[in-house]
Structure formats: C-alpha cells, structure tokens
Design a protein around this motif. Structure first.
Motif, PDB file in Angstrom:
ATOM      1  N   ASP A  13     -13.058  -8.308   8.622  1.00  0.00           N
ATOM      2  CA  ASP A  13     -12.932  -7.581   9.888  1.00  0.00           C
ATOM      3  C   ASP A  13     -12.044  -8.267  10.919  1.00  0.00           C
ATOM      4  OD1 ASP A  13     -14.698  -5.760   8.809  1.00  0.00           O
ATOM      5  OD2 ASP A  13     -16.466  -6.683   9.741  1.00  0.00           O
ATOM      6  N   THR A  14     -11.873  -9.589  10.801  1.00  0.00           N
ATOM      7  CA  THR A  14     -11.189 -10.325  11.862  1.00  0.00           C
ATOM      8  C   THR A  14      -9.987 -11.129  11.383  1.00  0.00           C
ATOM      9  OG1 THR A  14     -13.281 -10.540  13.066  1.00  0.00           O
ATOM     10  CG2 THR A  14     -11.509 -12.036  13.699  1.00  0.00           C
ATOM     11  N   VAL A  15     -10.111 -11.821  10.271  1.00  0.00           N
ATOM     12  CA  VAL A  15      -9.097 -12.794   9.858  1.00  0.00           C
ATOM     13  C   VAL A  15      -8.006 -12.169   8.988  1.00  0.00           C
ATOM     14  CG1 VAL A  15      -8.688 -14.963   8.635  1.00  0.00           C
ATOM     15  CG2 VAL A  15     -10.755 -14.678  10.033  1.00  0.00           C
ATOM     16  N   ASN A  16      -8.411 -11.423   7.972  1.00  0.00           N
ATOM     17  CA  ASN A  16      -7.439 -10.897   7.019  1.00  0.00           C
ATOM     18  C   ASN A  16      -6.531  -9.846   7.649  1.00  0.00           C
ATOM     19  OD1 ASN A  16      -8.796 -12.462   5.146  1.00  0.00           O
ATOM     20  ND2 ASN A  16      -9.833 -10.746   4.162  1.00  0.00           N
ATOM     21  N   LEU A  17      -5.290  -9.824   7.203  1.00  0.00           N
ATOM     22  CA  LEU A  17      -4.389  -8.752   7.604  1.00  0.00           C
ATOM     23  C   LEU A  17      -4.864  -7.463   6.957  1.00  0.00           C
ATOM     24  CD1 LEU A  17      -1.726  -8.265   9.185  1.00  0.00           C
ATOM     25  CD2 LEU A  17      -0.529  -8.471   7.009  1.00  0.00           C
ATOM     26  N   ASN A  18      -5.070  -6.421   7.769  1.00  0.00           N
ATOM     27  CA  ASN A  18      -5.641  -5.190   7.242  1.00  0.00           C
ATOM     28  C   ASN A  18      -4.676  -4.470   6.296  1.00  0.00           C
ATOM     29  OD1 ASN A  18      -4.323  -4.859   9.892  1.00  0.00           O
ATOM     30  ND2 ASN A  18      -4.595  -2.691   9.473  1.00  0.00           N
ATOM     31  N   GLN A  19      -5.235  -3.661   5.412  1.00  0.00           N
ATOM     32  CA  GLN A  19      -4.462  -3.032   4.341  1.00  0.00           C
ATOM     33  C   GLN A  19      -3.389  -2.093   4.878  1.00  0.00           C
ATOM     34  OE1 GLN A  19      -4.858  -3.967   1.095  1.00  0.00           O
ATOM     35  NE2 GLN A  19      -2.935  -2.837   0.832  1.00  0.00           N
ATOM     36  N   THR A  20      -3.650  -1.438   6.007  1.00  0.00           N
ATOM     37  CA  THR A  20      -2.644  -0.541   6.575  1.00  0.00           C
ATOM     38  C   THR A  20      -1.361  -1.292   6.905  1.00  0.00           C
ATOM     39  OG1 THR A  20      -4.344   0.911   7.511  1.00  0.00           O
ATOM     40  CG2 THR A  20      -2.137   1.049   8.467  1.00  0.00           C
ATOM     41  N   ARG A  21      -1.510  -2.465   7.510  1.00  0.00           N
ATOM     42  CA  ARG A  21      -0.326  -3.265   7.842  1.00  0.00           C
ATOM     43  C   ARG A  21       0.359  -3.794   6.588  1.00  0.00           C
ATOM     44  NH1 ARG A  21      -1.822  -7.020  13.112  1.00  0.00           N
ATOM     45  NH2 ARG A  21      -1.608  -5.388  14.681  1.00  0.00           N
ATOM     46  N   ILE A  22      -0.437  -4.169   5.602  1.00  0.00           N
ATOM     47  CA  ILE A  22       0.159  -4.644   4.350  1.00  0.00           C
ATOM     48  C   ILE A  22       0.968  -3.526   3.698  1.00  0.00           C
ATOM     49  CG2 ILE A  22      -0.371  -5.411   2.011  1.00  0.00           C
ATOM     50  CD1 ILE A  22      -2.728  -6.967   3.169  1.00  0.00           C
ATOM     51  N   ASN A  23       0.422  -2.305   3.712  1.00  0.00           N
ATOM     52  CA  ASN A  23       1.143  -1.172   3.126  1.00  0.00           C
ATOM     53  C   ASN A  23       2.457  -0.908   3.861  1.00  0.00           C
ATOM     54  OD1 ASN A  23      -0.955  -0.840   1.320  1.00  0.00           O
ATOM     55  ND2 ASN A  23      -1.931   0.820   2.445  1.00  0.00           N
ATOM     56  N   LEU A  24       2.431  -0.998   5.195  1.00  0.00           N
ATOM     57  CA  LEU A  24       3.652  -0.812   5.968  1.00  0.00           C
ATOM     58  C   LEU A  24       4.680  -1.886   5.629  1.00  0.00           C
ATOM     59  CD1 LEU A  24       2.168   0.110   9.467  1.00  0.00           C
ATOM     60  CD2 LEU A  24       3.526   1.606   7.993  1.00  0.00           C
ATOM     61  N   LEU A  25       4.206  -3.130   5.523  1.00  0.00           N
ATOM     62  CA  LEU A  25       5.089  -4.232   5.191  1.00  0.00           C
ATOM     63  C   LEU A  25       5.713  -4.033   3.815  1.00  0.00           C
ATOM     64  CD1 LEU A  25       6.238  -7.093   5.663  1.00  0.00           C
ATOM     65  CD2 LEU A  25       4.102  -8.002   4.718  1.00  0.00           C
ATOM     66  N   GLU A  26       4.909  -3.673   2.849  1.00  0.00           N
ATOM     67  CA  GLU A  26       5.432  -3.484   1.497  1.00  0.00           C
ATOM     68  C   GLU A  26       6.430  -2.336   1.452  1.00  0.00           C
ATOM     69  OE1 GLU A  26       1.869  -3.056  -0.768  1.00  0.00           O
ATOM     70  OE2 GLU A  26       1.591  -5.236  -1.007  1.00  0.00           O
ATOM     71  N   GLY A  27       6.184  -1.282   2.229  1.00  0.00           N
ATOM     72  CA  GLY A  27       7.143  -0.185   2.302  1.00  0.00           C
ATOM     73  C   GLY A  27       8.465  -0.627   2.900  1.00  0.00           C
ATOM     74  N   ASN A  28       8.385  -1.454   3.972  1.00  0.00           N
ATOM     75  CA  ASN A  28       9.607  -1.995   4.582  1.00  0.00           C
ATOM     76  C   ASN A  28      10.389  -2.855   3.604  1.00  0.00           C
ATOM     77  OD1 ASN A  28       7.812  -2.536   7.684  1.00  0.00           O
ATOM     78  ND2 ASN A  28       9.040  -0.780   7.091  1.00  0.00           N
ATOM     79  N   VAL A  29       9.674  -3.695   2.862  1.00  0.00           N
ATOM     80  CA  VAL A  29      10.329  -4.594   1.914  1.00  0.00           C
ATOM     81  C   VAL A  29      11.007  -3.803   0.796  1.00  0.00           C
ATOM     82  CG1 VAL A  29       9.913  -6.362   0.160  1.00  0.00           C
ATOM     83  CG2 VAL A  29       8.893  -6.588   2.429  1.00  0.00           C
ATOM     84  N   ASP A  30      10.336  -2.764   0.291  1.00  0.00           N
ATOM     85  CA  ASP A  30      10.952  -1.936  -0.751  1.00  0.00           C
ATOM     86  C   ASP A  30      12.245  -1.295  -0.248  1.00  0.00           C
ATOM     87  OD1 ASP A  30       8.974  -2.544  -2.563  1.00  0.00           O
ATOM     88  OD2 ASP A  30       7.802  -0.726  -2.182  1.00  0.00           O
ATOM     89  N   ALA A  31      12.224  -0.832   1.007  1.00  0.00           N
ATOM     90  CA  ALA A  31      13.418  -0.212   1.577  1.00  0.00           C
ATOM     91  C   ALA A  31      14.538  -1.235   1.745  1.00  0.00           C
ATOM     92  CB  ALA A  31      13.076   0.431   2.916  1.00  0.00           C
ATOM     93  N   ILE A  32      14.192  -2.464   2.144  1.00  0.00           N
ATOM     94  CA  ILE A  32      15.201  -3.523   2.308  1.00  0.00           C
ATOM     95  C   ILE A  32      15.818  -3.877   0.961  1.00  0.00           C
ATOM     96  CG2 ILE A  32      15.463  -5.987   2.829  1.00  0.00           C
ATOM     97  CD1 ILE A  32      13.503  -5.546   5.152  1.00  0.00           C
ATOM     98  N   LYS A  33      14.990  -3.991  -0.068  1.00  0.00           N
ATOM     99  CA  LYS A  33      15.518  -4.278  -1.401  1.00  0.00           C
ATOM    100  C   LYS A  33      16.519  -3.206  -1.832  1.00  0.00           C
ATOM    101  CE  LYS A  33      11.384  -6.605  -3.249  1.00  0.00           C
ATOM    102  NZ  LYS A  33      10.292  -6.491  -4.256  1.00  0.00           N
TER     103      LYS A  33
END
Length: 481
Positions: A13-33
């Motif tokens: 609930d507090t420490v881990n980066l939430n899955q929504t942000r991880i999904n956004l990040l992975e989408g950004n990285v795929d687009a950059i690649k």
C-alpha cells in the motif's frame, strides 16, 4: 514482534510502485524502443536491456509525489569513425527533432532522458558492444568523450542471485524498505546502486533456506545487523566495488562526511529495528516499527502511544520559538527523525520577507530546487545534496531551479531566491535574514554554509512581460550541523 502481515500490507500500500504506474512505464518504454528502431540513428541495434531499480525489482513509490525513473540500455554495434560523444549526442538529436518527444527530451553525459509530465522519466543510455574486445560492453561519456567499461547485465544477474538466496523475495523487499527509509527520513545520503550493493553484500551462499532469511522483518533485521557490523569495522570510507567489475567503485562519489553520517545512522536504525523485532506486545511492536517507518506502517490499526514520528514532532515543537531562534537541539531532532517532524508553522517565519510581485491567477508549485555542495563556489568537484541532508558548516551550496519535473525555466521568465536563516546563532549575527536575492550565474544562487540550524531556500518564478509571480517552489531544507 515480526508483524509479517503488516509488513506485507505496508509494502503493497505504501512502498511498492503501484501496478498502474508500472504499466504506464512499460508502455512508454515499448514506444521508445519502437521509435529508436524506426529512427535514423545510425548504430545497428543489437537489443535493449532494463537497468537500475526497475530491472532489479527494487523500484519504490516516490515520496511526496516526486517522479520515478527507469533506465533503458540500447546495445549497439560500434560505428566507424564515431567517438563516445557521438552515440549520446546523435541519439539526443533524434529524440529532440521528434514531434512526439521533442519537448520531453534532455541530453545528459551518459544518456538521453525522456520526461513524462513530471511524474516519470526514462533514461536511455547507449552501450557499445565489442568495440575493442568481443562482447565487452562500454557506456559513453559525452562530456569527456570517452568510453567506459560496464557490466550492467552481469550486475543485474548478481542481484537476482542475492534474491534467490533469501526466502520469499525478501532481499528485494528489504531493499525497497531501506530505500523508503532513506527517502522519508532524509537523514543519510546513499545512491540507490550503492545502497543495493551494500545490502547484497550481506547475503551469502550459505544463507539459502536459513531461518535468518525466512521472511521480510527477519531478513531486514539480519541484513541490518551484518551491514552495521561491516560499517563499524571500517571507520573510514571503503571501496565498494561492483561485484562484476572490480575497477568500478560505487562509493567513489561519496564524501567522507556522507560515509560517516551513513555509518552512524545505520548503527542507530539497526538498534531501533532490533528493539521493534524484540517487542513482545503487538501495540508496542507497531509503535516501535512506526518509529522507523512512520505512521503509514500498520496504518489501519490504532496504537495508543505511537512513538517515533509523533515523538519527534512533539520534540520539534518544544524546541521552536516564535522568533525562529530555535535551540540547537532542533538539528539533532531532525537528524534522528527527518525534516517531516517540522510543523507547518516552521515554514512561516516572522522575519521571512513576503513576495511583492502581483500573483497570477494560477501560481504553480511544480517548481523544483536542486543543490550541489562544493568546497567553494569555483571548485571543480561537487556533490548533489537533497533537501534535509545533514551538511557540515563549511563550503557552500549552488542552488538551481527547474520546472515541470526537470525542465529549464523558459525564456521570458526570471528567478528570485528567498534565503531564510533560522537558529539562535544565525539570527543573532545577521538579524534574521529572510530576503530575496537575484541569481549569480544563470538562474543559480551560491550560499555559504556557516551557522548551525535548519535554513530554507525557495525559488520564485516571475513572468517578465507583466512582472507577475507565476511559480514558487516548496522550501528546500538546509540542515547545518
């Protein structure tokens, strides 16, 4: 008590980066690649590799809404006639000339950074493979125009091996917890790669399936005990070598003062963790863990006497007076508990000069202050400093400002700095300094470190066309011993 369920919830609930942000990040990285593959950038691409806390699965949720980042390595074949700077410079041009990434792009020494609305950013670093030696990886230093050997993939594999030696992925979880502790307390400075390496060094092959690494709180206690023992055996700053590249010293940028401070606080927190683990009652144990991690730990449970953060807040209030000529012990309290103990009233000091510019209809607080410590204003070597870091009463800080998560202040706008001293000594000697000052180099401002206390630096953004105040940074805490 171990309170394993509470640690599980705290991480989720507090420490881990939430899955929504991880999904956004992975989408950004795929687009950059995809963009790089289809671009006119000349090197032949061998592939991509994740690096840093994202690849190591130790990334945490930013504290106070700060941005988080991910490192993406682009593995390429050498280009005939190119020097190290060409790989970074030419990649930067490709992004800068793009309609999609142009305004998001900034070129640094080793990488090109793409920033997304001040929330997250992706650092794209070219790595040249087999330039001199088959399969050897080199990163590119644009400023020095030189290649530097690196072993990012092997290092990531080493960290994954550390994790397999601990039960239930507890090494990764403990690393996240200690990065969170670093960020909420701001009592010590330690880059993530250095902290992660130091923690990884405390896990050995014979720890596999041992009771000492059976769960998160037990692993946390054991790793902190070993790390503290290791540090106490080394009174002066040691080398901390990349376990897969001995020529690379992760501690090279650490100052002796920062090392000493880190060593002292690991010792302090080791004791607090031992106490929390040994507490017998659930209420006492939660209170003891909250002393370490703050009130977000076991936040769904009521504890009558939540020591730690609330204790520090009460202490801070008792040390403050209306004139801001606070007692020297306030610095000690901030060392122990972090700047979060300072009440809101601390940032509204009577001798602080108020802005005289008319305020625009919207005044943004998306203004960031950065600081670097130098022995003097013209020194070649510098050290990044975060708000709340404990600093010596010597040398000084260069303050700089950015907007929207790292972008430069646009043309047509100017910067004013408000520098406010607190503490009995400073107020006695300079009559309560809380004035506005113009920058000295570009938008940067130099301030010497002299008086023990907790001082403040703030950046104000003024629109030149109508002299309106359009932006103001949160206070940057300068804590001088």
């Amino acid at each position: 008590m171990k309170l394993v369920p509470q640690f599980t919830a705290f991480l989720k609930d507090t420490v881990n980066l939430n899955q929504t942000r991880i999904n956004l990040l992975e989408g950004n990285v795929d687009a950059i690649k995809s963009f790089i593959r289809q671009s006119t950038w000349e090197p032949r691409i061998r592939g991509f590799a994740e690096q840093g806390s994202w690849a190591h699965d130790t990334i945490i949720r930013p504290v106070d809404g700060d941005e988080f980042d991910a490192d993406l390595l682009v593995m390429v074949d050498p280009v005939a006639g190119w020097t190290a700077k060409d790989y970074v410079t030419e990649l930067g041009k490709v992004f800068a000339n793009s309609a999609t990434y142009g305004e998001k792009t900034k070129v640094w020494d080793y990488c090109v950074t793409i920033t997304y609305q001040g929330e997250r950013k992706v650092d794209v670093a070219p790595c040249v493979v087999s330039r001199l030696v088959p399969d050897q990886i080199e990163v590119c230093d644009r400023t020095a125009d030189k290649f530097e050997r690196s072993e990012p993939i092997a290092y990531t594999q080493w960290l994954r091996e550390r994790n397999t030696l601990s039960g239930g992925n507890s090494f990764r979880k403990v690393t996240r917890l200690l990065k969170y502790l670093r960020d909420i307390k701001t009592t010590f400075t330690c880059p993530s790669v250095l902290l992660t390496t130091l923690l990884g060094m405390q896990i050995h092959w014979y720890d596999k399936d041992s009771d000492a690494f059976a769960d998160v709180p037990t692993t946390l206690r054991k790793v902190m005990q070993r790390l503290d023992d290791w540090l106490q055996a080394r009174p002066t700053k040691p080398r901390v070598e990349n376990p897969k590249l001995n020529s690379e010293d992760f501690a090279a940028a650490w100052t002796d003062t920062q090392y000493s401070n880190f060593r002292n606080f690991i010792n302090k927190y080791r004791g607090w963790i031992d106490d929390a683990y040994a507490a017998e009652g659930k209420t006492d144990s939660i209170a003891a863990w909250r002393k370490i991690f703050g009130t977000a730990f076991a936040k769904g449970e009521t504890v009558e006497a939540s020591r730690g953060l609330s204790e520090g807040m009460s202490l801070a209030k008792s040390l403050l007076v209306s004139t801001a000529a606070h007692l020297n012990e306030l610095v000690d309290a901030v060392r122990d508990f972090g700047v979060s103990i300072l009440p809101t009233s601390f940032y509204h000091i009577p001798h602080m000069r108020q802005p005289t510019w008319p305020r625009a209809a919207t005044v943004t607080n998306n203004v960031q202050v950065f600081a670097t410590w130098q022995a003097n204003k013209d020194a070649m070597q510098n050290q990044p400093v975060r708000s709340g870091d404990i600093l010596p009463g010597r040398g000084g800080l260069w303050f700089d400002v950015a907007v929207n998560g790292g972008q430069p202040v646009p043309e047509g706008f100017s910067v004013q700095w408000r520098i406010t001293n607190t503490g009995a000594v400073a107020l006695a000697l300079n009559n309560g300094r809380g004035e506005f000052y113009i920058p000295q180099r570009g938008n940067r401002r130099w301030e010497q470190l002299q008086y023990r206390g907790v001082h403040l630096a703030e950046a104000f953004i003024i629109r030149n066309s109508d002299n309106m105040l359009v932006g103001q940074s949160p206070p940057f805490n300068v804590v001088i011993e």
